[in-house]
Design an enzyme around this catalytic site. Structure first.
Site, PDB file in Angstrom:
ATOM      1  N   GLU A 119       0.864  -1.185   0.000  1.00 21.55           N
ATOM      2  CA  GLU A 119       0.000   0.000   0.000  1.00 21.55           C
ATOM      3  C   GLU A 119       0.899   1.233   0.000  1.00 21.55           C
ATOM      4  O   GLU A 119       1.790   1.367   0.835  1.00 21.55           O
ATOM      5  CB  GLU A 119      -0.917  -0.012   1.231  1.00 21.55           C
ATOM      6  CG  GLU A 119      -1.872   1.174   1.233  1.00 21.55           C
ATOM      7  CD  GLU A 119      -3.183   0.910   1.978  1.00 21.55           C
ATOM      8  OE1 GLU A 119      -3.477  -0.253   2.321  1.00 21.55           O
ATOM      9  OE2 GLU A 119      -3.908   1.895   2.210  1.00 21.55           O
ATOM     10  N   ARG A 120       0.669   2.098  -0.953  1.00 21.00           N
ATOM     11  CA  ARG A 120       1.511   3.297  -1.122  1.00 21.00           C
ATOM     12  C   ARG A 120       2.984   2.913  -1.294  1.00 21.00           C
ATOM     13  O   ARG A 120       3.879   3.577  -0.766  1.00 21.00           O
ATOM     14  CB  ARG A 120       1.363   4.272   0.050  1.00 21.00           C
ATOM     15  CG  ARG A 120      -0.061   4.530   0.485  1.00 21.00           C
ATOM     16  CD  ARG A 120      -0.916   5.042  -0.631  1.00 21.00           C
ATOM     17  NE  ARG A 120      -2.326   5.147  -0.240  1.00 21.00           N
ATOM     18  CZ  ARG A 120      -3.302   5.423  -1.095  1.00 21.00           C
ATOM     19  NH1 ARG A 120      -3.038   5.594  -2.372  1.00 21.00           N
ATOM     20  NH2 ARG A 120      -4.534   5.527  -0.697  1.00 21.00           N
ATOM     21  N   ASN A 140      -3.410  -1.812   7.554  1.00 20.89           N
ATOM     22  CA  ASN A 140      -4.727  -2.291   7.126  1.00 20.89           C
ATOM     23  C   ASN A 140      -4.620  -3.811   7.036  1.00 20.89           C
ATOM     24  O   ASN A 140      -4.174  -4.355   6.039  1.00 20.89           O
ATOM     25  CB  ASN A 140      -5.104  -1.710   5.755  1.00 20.89           C
ATOM     26  CG  ASN A 140      -5.397  -0.225   5.836  1.00 20.89           C
ATOM     27  OD1 ASN A 140      -5.986   0.250   6.808  1.00 20.89           O
ATOM     28  ND2 ASN A 140      -4.977   0.525   4.826  1.00 20.89           N
ATOM     29  N   GLU A 168     -10.724   4.599   8.708  1.00 21.73           N
ATOM     30  CA  GLU A 168     -10.853   4.251   7.290  1.00 21.73           C
ATOM     31  C   GLU A 168     -11.406   2.843   7.105  1.00 21.73           C
ATOM     32  O   GLU A 168     -10.862   2.033   6.350  1.00 21.73           O
ATOM     33  CB  GLU A 168      -9.507   4.410   6.581  1.00 21.73           C
ATOM     34  CG  GLU A 168      -8.975   5.833   6.679  1.00 21.73           C
ATOM     35  CD  GLU A 168      -7.668   6.079   5.929  1.00 21.73           C
ATOM     36  OE1 GLU A 168      -6.889   5.131   5.772  1.00 21.73           O
ATOM     37  OE2 GLU A 168      -7.465   7.216   5.484  1.00 21.73           O
ATOM     38  N   LYS A 217       0.754  10.827  13.766  1.00 21.72           N
ATOM     39  CA  LYS A 217       1.375  11.344  12.539  1.00 21.72           C
ATOM     40  C   LYS A 217       1.925  12.745  12.800  1.00 21.72           C
ATOM     41  O   LYS A 217       1.414  13.469  13.648  1.00 21.72           O
ATOM     42  CB  LYS A 217       0.358  11.388  11.395  1.00 21.72           C
ATOM     43  CG  LYS A 217       0.000   9.995  10.861  1.00 21.72           C
ATOM     44  CD  LYS A 217      -0.787  10.050   9.550  1.00 21.72           C
ATOM     45  CE  LYS A 217      -1.150   8.629   9.105  1.00 21.72           C
ATOM     46  NZ  LYS A 217      -1.829   8.560   7.802  1.00 21.72           N
ATOM     47  N   ASP A 275      -2.456  14.326   6.871  1.00 25.77           N
ATOM     48  CA  ASP A 275      -1.935  13.080   6.326  1.00 25.77           C
ATOM     49  C   ASP A 275      -0.692  13.274   5.467  1.00 25.77           C
ATOM     50  O   ASP A 275      -0.781  13.179   4.235  1.00 25.77           O
ATOM     51  CB  ASP A 275      -3.041  12.413   5.507  1.00 25.77           C
ATOM     52  CG  ASP A 275      -2.767  10.941   5.261  1.00 25.77           C
ATOM     53  OD1 ASP A 275      -1.782  10.442   5.803  1.00 25.77           O
ATOM     54  OD2 ASP A 275      -3.557  10.312   4.535  1.00 25.77           O
ATOM     55  N   GLU A 324       4.993   9.533  14.060  1.00 24.98           N
ATOM     56  CA  GLU A 324       4.953   8.772  12.799  1.00 24.98           C
ATOM     57  C   GLU A 324       5.185   9.724  11.629  1.00 24.98           C
ATOM     58  O   GLU A 324       4.454  10.692  11.455  1.00 24.98           O
ATOM     59  CB  GLU A 324       3.594   8.076  12.650  1.00 24.98           C
ATOM     60  CG  GLU A 324       3.431   7.317  11.331  1.00 24.98           C
ATOM     61  CD  GLU A 324       2.077   6.589  11.203  1.00 24.98           C
ATOM     62  OE1 GLU A 324       1.525   6.134  12.231  1.00 24.98           O
ATOM     63  OE2 GLU A 324       1.566   6.495  10.072  1.00 24.98           O
ATOM     64  N   GLU A 384       4.097   9.405  -0.270  1.00 19.46           N
ATOM     65  CA  GLU A 384       2.776   9.266  -0.898  1.00 19.46           C
ATOM     66  C   GLU A 384       2.294  10.589  -1.503  1.00 19.46           C
ATOM     67  O   GLU A 384       1.779  10.612  -2.625  1.00 19.46           O
ATOM     68  CB  GLU A 384       1.792   8.776   0.172  1.00 19.46           C
ATOM     69  CG  GLU A 384       0.357   8.686  -0.282  1.00 19.46           C
ATOM     70  CD  GLU A 384      -0.553   8.186   0.835  1.00 19.46           C
ATOM     71  OE1 GLU A 384      -0.061   7.880   1.942  1.00 19.46           O
ATOM     72  OE2 GLU A 384      -1.766   8.099   0.594  1.00 19.46           O
TER      73      GLU A 384
HETATM   74  O1  GCW Z   1      -2.047   8.111   4.036  1.00 20.26           O
HETATM   75  C1  GCW Z   1      -3.230   7.412   4.118  1.00 20.26           C
HETATM   76  C2  GCW Z   1      -3.152   6.429   3.011  1.00 20.26           C
HETATM   77  C3  GCW Z   1      -3.713   5.060   3.306  1.00 20.26           C
HETATM   78  C4  GCW Z   1      -3.145   4.618   4.649  1.00 20.26           C
HETATM   79  C5  GCW Z   1      -3.623   5.586   5.710  1.00 20.26           C
HETATM   80  C6  GCW Z   1      -3.059   5.282   7.079  1.00 20.26           C
HETATM   81  C7  GCW Z   1      -2.421   2.443   5.298  1.00 20.26           C
HETATM   82  O2  GCW Z   1      -3.728   6.971   1.862  1.00 20.26           O
HETATM   83  O3  GCW Z   1      -3.294   4.230   2.271  1.00 20.26           O
HETATM   84  O4  GCW Z   1      -3.474   3.292   4.969  1.00 20.26           O
HETATM   85  O5  GCW Z   1      -3.222   6.890   5.415  1.00 20.26           O
HETATM   86  O6  GCW Z   1      -2.103   5.941   7.469  1.00 20.26           O
HETATM   87  O7  GCW Z   1      -3.571   4.418   7.752  1.00 20.26           O
END
Ligand code: GCW
Length: 663
Positions: free
Chosen positions: A145-146, A187, A271, A345, A350, A372, A378
């Site tokens: 993922e990413r 995820n 999410e 984060k 994000d 984080e 991304e």
């Molecule tokens: O940055 C976003 C991403 C998702 C990611 C989510 C997260 C792993 O688009 O792909 O999922 O954050 O940090 O959980």
């Protein structure tokens, strides 16, 4: 798949003053057996000295008259710290634990390779942050993922891979002081839910043993609803005795089978992932249930604060995604068990190119916290654009939260200085894959290297880290160093200039998050709006708006709350501003948008022009790989510039003062 050695390539010859007489290597323990870490340290030194200097190091009992390197386990040094020094031609690597010895070995190799003479060498280093972690978002089918550098090298077709590449990964990771790795995506779905069952534990153990030999604790991401999804219970309620009992048994199984396991990372109620909200319980209930079950084995539960409503209506001006982390967790401060760490984060949204620091730093005072960041880029060019992120991370770490008078920066908090914590540190979402060069863009490896170095020694400057990486990767060459250093140090600024302006973020294509699309997320449910109309742009997060600005401690709150005081680079994050508003720079908002977009492209052009002069100087393979990426970046930066400029010209009807071409 073939793979290279990144910054641990020992095939390039070098000379090192003071190394001429070194022939032997010996180990002095306090009577204990030499463990894997010490053995790996010796192997690494032998390999490096042979490759770089042509010196075959012979292991001996005592150095005697021969010059050599002595690895010495002693008392009284902080764990993981090391002292590397020269005395009468003999090099000593001293530490209290074998991890310190291994880190010291990598330090000595680094010193040799960056061209420092061994005579007079005297370095004492102790890591500032207890946990220095990589989070891989690798799925068990092999996708990432990413991920922007190929497929996973941990998983393929629902199997765990353990091979030579795993060992090289562990060496690279340990060489920069990273001591924890989460191998699977936060995820957690499908096969990954089964990682904590018999189906995979043998392989997990194999992997964790390799990691352990390099001082790395293996962690896994957990599926909060595992008791249900594994078909054993019909609830995941953290207060149900059945559920609690289930986790206790599962943890017992996992930790008994994988004794080196560090613990688990959890994304819950975020999410679409399951979590305690389903049962009307709090995140403290959820985290503590797992923490209690993991505690007898020394396991840690790392719980993410990336929790927000992803079903927002764009017409709703009151809900603010930026507030959500704070609103969901602030009230739980002090309720988490000691082996729980909240992972936050760097910003409240994000991983955008520019965000304010997350207000939970300095907001919580009685909870273990971990920062984080994301090196996977991304939203910062996806490892096709060059974007060296260490300068950004340094800004985050230096940010004063004013949670107390002294020792109040984010770095103080996550190093444990502020609240005397030991369960804290920094994690980066990894940027590796099975591409030959590991990171897709050769220069993206500087973020991987840099993240580890920074977490270990946050006082290093971004330039110092960049220089080390350049020398270790490409050898010592003045032109190479000047060029690549200029490029790395310009790249974040350039990216910020030609993409979304003044802290507003986004403006990317939905789902895959690459390339300009000003309204890409403007009418979506994700809570990521710029609110541009014909008069102005920006989100009102002041006291009149969502009130987000007031979540900070003073004086930060008053600064962010006030348009006049708010720093330019974050203005549109905090305020809705007319295009004609004068910034502190003296420019209007609209002119700033035009200027930065033209300047950003010029910066890229200059980076690329300088890079092209390295033809024939850099090794051909990486040179050509990078030429391809830079050619794309040049074009793509233009696309960004033109889309953004045209959009705001059309919205505002105000022309560029300099009359440049706007489509
Ligand atoms: O940055 C976003 C991403 C998702 C990611 C989510 C997260 C792993 O688009 O792909 O999922 O954050 O940090 O959980």
């Amino acid at each position: 798949m073939e793979f290279e050695q990144a910054w641990l390539d020992y095939t390039k010859k070098a000379s090192c003053k003071g190394s001429e007489d070194i022939k032997y290597i010996c180990v002095k323990t306090r009577g204990e057996e030499q463990d894997e870490l010490i053995k790996n340290g010796i192997l690494e030194l032998q390999r490096a000295f042979a490759g770089i200097l042509g010196i075959e190091l012979t292991v001996c009992q005592n150095l005697g008259e021969g010059h050599g390197i002595c690895l010495t386990l002693t008392e009284g040094i902080q764990t993981e710290a090391y002292h590397v020094y020269e005395n009468k031609g003999e090099i000593t690597i001293e530490a209290s634990d074998s991890k310190g010895i291994l880190y010291g070995a990598f330090e000595l190799i680094r010193q040799v390779r960056i061209g420092n003479p061994l005579g007079g060498l005297d370095l004492f280093k102790a890591p500032k942050m207890p946990m220095r972690m990589l989070n891989h978002w690798d799925n068990m089918d092999g996708s990432i993922e990413r991920g922007y550098s190929g497929e996973s090298f941990f998983f393929k077709q629902d199997r765990i891979l353990v091979d030579e590449r795993t060992v090289t990964y562990a060496r690279l990771t340990a060489s920069v002081g990273i001591n924890a790795v989460v191998i699977n995506n936060v995820n957690v779905k499908d096969a990954a839910t089964w990682l904590i069952t018999e189906r995979y534990l043998d392989k997990v153990k194999e992997l964790s043993d390799i990691f352990a030999g390099y001082g790395i604790k293996l962690y896994m991401s957990l599926n909060y609803a595992a008791p249900i999804e594994l078909g054993e219970l019909d609830s995941a309620d953290p207060l149900s005795e059945d559920v609690r009992g289930w986790w206790k048994r599962q943890m017992e199984l996992v930790f008994n089978r994988v004794p080196n396991l560090g613990g688990f990372l959890i994304k819950a109620d975020s999410e679409g992932r399951p979590g305690p909200f389903t049962y009307g319980r709090t995140h403290a209930d959820g985290a503590n249930m797992l923490a209690e079950a993991a505690a007898p084995y020394g396991g840690k539960i790392i719980w993410r604060c990336f929790v927000y409503n992803c079903q927002q209506d764009w017409r709703d001006y009151k809900t603010d995604r930026a507030r959500s982390g704070y609103d969901n967790f602030k009230g739980l401060d002090g309720e988490f068990l000691d082996n729980v760490i909240l992972q936050i984060k760097n910003g409240p949204m994000d991983f955008q190119v520019r965000e304010p620091v997350h207000p939970l730093f300095g907001g919580m005072t009685q909870t273990n916290q971990m920062l984080e960041v994301q090196i996977a880029q991304e939203y910062t060019g996806q490892q096709r654009h060059l974007c060296y992120l260490i300068p950004m991370f340094k800004e985050v770490l230096k940010f004063r939260t004013y949670v107390q008078e002294q020792d109040d920066t984010v770095e103080d908090i996550v190093s444990g200085r502020t609240f005397g914590q030991h369960n804290c540190g920094m994690a980066a979402v990894a940027n590796t894959g099975d591409d030959a060069n590991w990171t897709g863009h050769d220069m993206a490896a500087a973020n991987w290297y840099g993240f580890g170095r920074l977490a270990f020694e946050p006082e290093l400057s971004a330039e110092e880290i960049a220089k080390e990486w350049i020398r270790l990767t490409f050898g010592i060459d003045k032109q190479v160093e000047e060029t690549l250093l200029f490029m790395l140090m310009t790249s974040w600024k350039a990216y910020e200039e030609y993409t979304s302006p003044l802290g507003i973020g986004w403006m990317v294509n939905p789902n895959y998050h690459y390339g300009p699309s000003v309204d890409g997320y403007e009418y979506s449910r994700w809570g990521t709006y710029h609110r541009a109309d014909h008069m102005g742009i920006g989100v009102d997060r002041s006291r009149e708006g969502t009130g987000y600005a007031l979540l900070y401690n003073e004086p930060n709150a008053s600064v962010y709350d006030d348009k006049e005081k708010c720093p330019d680079e974050l203005l549109l994050f905090f305020h809705h501003i007319p295009y004609t508003w004068k910034l502190k720079s003296g420019k209007t908002v609209i002119q700033h948008i035009y200027d930065t977009h033209f300047d950003g492209v010029d910066m890229v052009d200059e980076m690329v022009e300088r890079f092209m002069k390295l033809e024939g100087i850099l090794p051909q393979k990486p040179y050509l790989r990078m030429v391809e990426r830079f050619t794309h970046q040049k074009e793509h930066a233009r696309e960004w510039r033109d889309q953004i400029n045209a959009y705001f010209y059309r919205k505002s009807g105000i022309s560029d003062e300099k009359g440049r071409e706007i489509y």
